[in-house]
Enzyme design. Structure first.
Site, PDB file in Angstrom:
ATOM      1  N   ASP A 102     -64.276  87.985  43.176  1.00 33.57           N
ATOM      2  CA  ASP A 102     -63.173  88.038  44.126  1.00 33.57           C
ATOM      3  C   ASP A 102     -62.441  89.363  43.920  1.00 33.57           C
ATOM      4  O   ASP A 102     -61.785  89.561  42.898  1.00 33.57           O
ATOM      5  CB  ASP A 102     -62.236  86.853  43.859  1.00 33.57           C
ATOM      6  CG  ASP A 102     -61.410  86.468  45.059  1.00 33.57           C
ATOM      7  OD1 ASP A 102     -61.011  87.382  45.806  1.00 33.57           O
ATOM      8  OD2 ASP A 102     -61.133  85.272  45.237  1.00 33.57           O
ATOM      9  N   ASP A 203     -60.316  89.823  49.063  1.00 30.17           N
ATOM     10  CA  ASP A 203     -59.013  89.212  49.303  1.00 30.17           C
ATOM     11  C   ASP A 203     -58.234  89.978  50.385  1.00 30.17           C
ATOM     12  O   ASP A 203     -58.245  91.216  50.400  1.00 30.17           O
ATOM     13  CB  ASP A 203     -58.227  89.259  47.982  1.00 30.17           C
ATOM     14  CG  ASP A 203     -56.966  88.411  47.996  1.00 30.17           C
ATOM     15  OD1 ASP A 203     -57.086  87.205  48.216  1.00 30.17           O
ATOM     16  OD2 ASP A 203     -55.880  88.973  47.766  1.00 30.17           O
ATOM     17  N   GLU A 245     -61.534  88.188  53.587  1.00 31.19           N
ATOM     18  CA  GLU A 245     -60.513  87.251  54.065  1.00 31.19           C
ATOM     19  C   GLU A 245     -59.688  87.962  55.128  1.00 31.19           C
ATOM     20  O   GLU A 245     -59.073  88.986  54.846  1.00 31.19           O
ATOM     21  CB  GLU A 245     -59.621  86.812  52.902  1.00 31.19           C
ATOM     22  CG  GLU A 245     -58.578  85.794  53.320  1.00 31.19           C
ATOM     23  CD  GLU A 245     -57.469  85.602  52.276  1.00 31.19           C
ATOM     24  OE1 GLU A 245     -56.832  84.559  52.282  1.00 31.19           O
ATOM     25  OE2 GLU A 245     -57.236  86.526  51.476  1.00 31.19           O
ATOM     26  N   HIS A 317     -58.814  77.487  47.971  1.00 30.52           N
ATOM     27  CA  HIS A 317     -57.732  77.324  47.002  1.00 30.52           C
ATOM     28  C   HIS A 317     -56.355  77.535  47.627  1.00 30.52           C
ATOM     29  O   HIS A 317     -55.347  77.361  46.956  1.00 30.52           O
ATOM     30  CB  HIS A 317     -57.928  78.316  45.856  1.00 30.52           C
ATOM     31  CG  HIS A 317     -57.825  79.734  46.325  1.00 30.52           C
ATOM     32  ND1 HIS A 317     -58.759  80.298  47.168  1.00 30.52           N
ATOM     33  CD2 HIS A 317     -56.893  80.695  46.107  1.00 30.52           C
ATOM     34  CE1 HIS A 317     -58.393  81.539  47.445  1.00 30.52           C
ATOM     35  NE2 HIS A 317     -57.265  81.810  46.821  1.00 30.52           N
ATOM     36  N   ASP A 318     -56.306  77.956  48.887  1.00 26.60           N
ATOM     37  CA  ASP A 318     -55.024  78.154  49.571  1.00 26.60           C
ATOM     38  C   ASP A 318     -54.737  77.046  50.583  1.00 26.60           C
ATOM     39  O   ASP A 318     -53.669  77.033  51.202  1.00 26.60           O
ATOM     40  CB  ASP A 318     -55.019  79.484  50.336  1.00 26.60           C
ATOM     41  CG  ASP A 318     -55.107  80.688  49.417  1.00 26.60           C
ATOM     42  OD1 ASP A 318     -54.595  80.624  48.283  1.00 26.60           O
ATOM     43  OD2 ASP A 318     -55.701  81.705  49.839  1.00 26.60           O
TER      44      ASP A 318
HETATM   45  C1  GLC Z   1     -55.147  85.620  49.350  1.00 24.67           C
HETATM   46  C2  GLC Z   1     -55.539  84.640  48.275  1.00 24.67           C
HETATM   47  C3  GLC Z   1     -54.298  83.963  47.796  1.00 24.67           C
HETATM   48  C4  GLC Z   1     -53.380  85.015  47.227  1.00 24.67           C
HETATM   49  C5  GLC Z   1     -53.112  86.142  48.224  1.00 24.67           C
HETATM   50  C6  GLC Z   1     -52.539  87.330  47.551  1.00 24.67           C
HETATM   51  O1  GLC Z   1     -54.624  85.007  50.467  1.00 24.67           O
HETATM   52  O2  GLC Z   1     -56.516  83.759  48.742  1.00 24.67           O
HETATM   53  O3  GLC Z   1     -54.562  82.966  46.860  1.00 24.67           O
HETATM   54  O4  GLC Z   1     -52.171  84.435  46.864  1.00 24.67           O
HETATM   55  O5  GLC Z   1     -54.296  86.576  48.834  1.00 24.67           O
HETATM   56  O6  GLC Z   1     -53.477  87.945  46.731  1.00 24.67           O
END
Ligand code: GLC
Ligand code: CA
Length: 541
Positions: A102, A203, A245, A317-318
């Site tokens: 990641d 990310d 993402e 995980h979010d």
């Molecule tokens: C992404 C991750 C999340 C994190 C954010 C900042 O959205 O999936 O868990 O808090 O980025 O890095």
């Protein structure tokens, strides 16, 4: 095993996301670790997955559970050592399971060496690795807000400037305008590729090309230019799976990200379907607009067919657990978990399973003191200040809080669900005696064994990899029905999103088709769909 030297191998792959803090603890500190993942590789091999997306395990002060990285080339001692990582990569490969790391490239930790240097003086060579604006204390450069609440700016008296952070103050944004910063990131990625990783998840990648003066956070003008350079300098030197993402992606942009020439990434995570059951902010849930949800999936399936690639996911995980969100976590937990998996795995794209999804794990409800997530805790404080009633805030957290997905993996009915000998960092869901891997493995009718079959579909029936997508029964308020076709091979996916029996008439030409999968015992064709029933029919012409 997939042949991962073949270009686009990831189109037939199924990925599994591990949130390392909550997967398996081996040294009794209540936190999952790399040796724990190694221990559970056989379980994952039995499930049948091809690659693990591993949430960050790099050195980190853990303000945002590792999404605040202080050294991209080091493993946090809490998770183990670089040697453990090498063992994981090696042991994974033996079982046909690759590791995707990641990459958090939008920001670093404020404890990263670069930032410690950057805030010493404006002339420091690392200063420009971050995003600064001149100012006076107390007067922010503008009123941009951080995703986790509060202003997106923080003051550093040593340099008399504000730095920009889209997330927590301990997560300063990196300045992608600076070529030296970009080069450092590429070298780091190449180094991980040499270690044998098979892919990366990127990310919040749509936020790297920010322009705070223009209030631009995602989809900045230079975004795709940066991505093409990144890809050329790193990913294209290997045969990797990469997924970005991108909360701000629409289908047009997703086509750029996932262009078949491989100029950017393999695919992106887009969140259109995940934002339908909320009113504005995610903390204000509304019932799922079912027909819109179907149309949205159909739109993405059609738009990217043969000119891009979809990722398929319902959890991470979010996000809250999907059974608690769109399914029935009560009486029909098992059926609805299988149905949601069927709906997703029948589509075109690369499916991602989030740890515990294959067991039908559910959301949790804790008193506020027991939550750990920085986002939950900030939101709680902010809403209290705004005058919300505490019980209403708790309802939002129960529905949407990120810790729902982060409770420890439920391995067995023993102490702490077999996750740890000692008190886990976040409580185990009290339903672990009922929902756990040991029980699921022993039950041929479990969600686990059903997921095994879903995962195998892509390998056995090419129509699931290549087929086009047609939505049927478009306006039906309970049934999600679609057809996939490819070279005379056809699959029909039928899902009853309801606890009531629902009439369903087979479309023309489907009488006598084979049933590939059903989450109920098979019965005569033309019977109504049972509560939360899902099935896949198949035929060749
Ligand atoms: C992404 C991750 C999340 C994190 C954010 C900042 O959205 O999936 O868990 O808090 O980025 O890095
Ligand atoms: Ca541990």
């Amino acid at each position: 095993m997939l042949d991962k030297t073949k270009k686009d191998w990831w189109k037939s792959a199924v990925a599994y996301q591990i949130y390392p803090k909550s997967f398996q603890d081996t040294n009794g500190d209540g936190v999952g670790d790399l040796p724990g993942i190694i221990q559970r590789l056989d379980y994952l091999q039995e499930l049948g997955i091809d690659v693990i997306w591993l949430s960050p395990v790099f050195a980190s002060p853990q303000v945002d559970n590792g999404y605040d990285i202080s050294d991209y080339r080091a493993i946090d001692p809490m998770f183990g050592t670089l040697e453990d990582m090498q063992t994981l990569i090696r042991e994974g490969k033996k079982r046909g399971i690759g590791i995707m790391l990641d990459l958090v490239l939008n920001h670093s930790s404020d404890q990263h060496r670069w930032f410690l240097e950057a805030k010493k003086s404006k002339d420091n060579p690392y200063h420009d690795y971050y995003v600064w604006r001149d100012g006076v204390p107390g007067k922010f450069p503008n009123d941009m807000k951080s995703v986790f609440g509060g202003p997106a700016w923080d003051w550093v008296p040593e340099v008399g400037q504000y730095y920009f952070h889209q997330f927590a103050p301990q997560q300063p944004d990196l300045n992608w305008e600076n070529p030296a910063l970009r080069r450092e990131l590429y070298d780091m990625i190449l180094w991980w590729m040499e270690q044998g990783v098979e892919g990366f998840r990127l990310d919040v990648i749509d936020q790297i090309a920010k322009e705070p003066d223009n209030f631009i956070t995602n989809n900045g003008p230079r975004l795709h230019e940066f991505l093409r350079e990144l890809s050329r300098e790193t990913f294209q030197k290997g045969c990797l799976i990469t997924v970005g993402e991108a909360w701000g992606a629409d289908t047009e942009r997703a086509k750029l990200y996932s262009a078949p020439d491989g100029s950017e990434l393999s695919m992106v995570f887009q969140f259109e379907q995940m934002m339908l059951d909320q009113k504005g902010e995610k903390w204000d849930p509304i019932p799922l607009p079912f027909v819109k949800m179907k149309q949205s999936f159909a739109k993405w399936q059609t738009a990217l067919h043969s000119c891009g690639w979809n990722s398929l996911f319902l959890n991470n995980h979010d996000l809250p657990r999907i059974v608690s969100r769109w399914g029935d976590p009560g009486k029909y937990r098992v059926q609805s978990a299988k149905l949601l998996g069927t709906m997703l795995h029948g589509m075109q794209g690369t499916p991602y399973i989030y740890q515990g999804e294959e067991l039908g794990m559910t959301n949790i409800q804790l008193p506020i003191e027991e939550y750990r997530d920085v986002e939950i805790l900030n939101m709680y404080r902010e809403r209290l200040k705004k005058g919300y009633a505490p019980e209403d805030i708790m309802k939002s957290i129960y529905a949407r809080g990120r810790d729902n997905a982060r409770t420890p993996m439920q391995w067995d009915s023993g102490k702490n669900a077999g996750f740890s000998e000692e008190t886990p960092w976040l409580p185990v869901n009290p339903n672990y005696e009922e929902i756990n891997a040991e029980k699921a493995l022993a039950d041929s009718d479990s969600v686990f064994h059903y997921y095994q079959k879903l995962i195998a579909l892509r390998k056995e029936y090419p129509v699931f990899v290549h087929g086009d997508f047609t939505l049927l029964e478009e306006e039906h308020p309970k049934l999600f029905v679609y057809r996939r076709s490819w070279q005379g091979k056809e699959a029909l996916v039928v899902c009853n999103f309801s606890e009531e029996e629902t009439e369903f008439t087979l479309p023309e030409g489907w009488q006598g088709a084979q049933t590939l999968l059903d989450n109920y015992p098979q019965q005569e064709a033309e019977q109504p769909m049972r509560p939360w029933e899902a099935k896949i029919l198949y035929q060749e012409k």
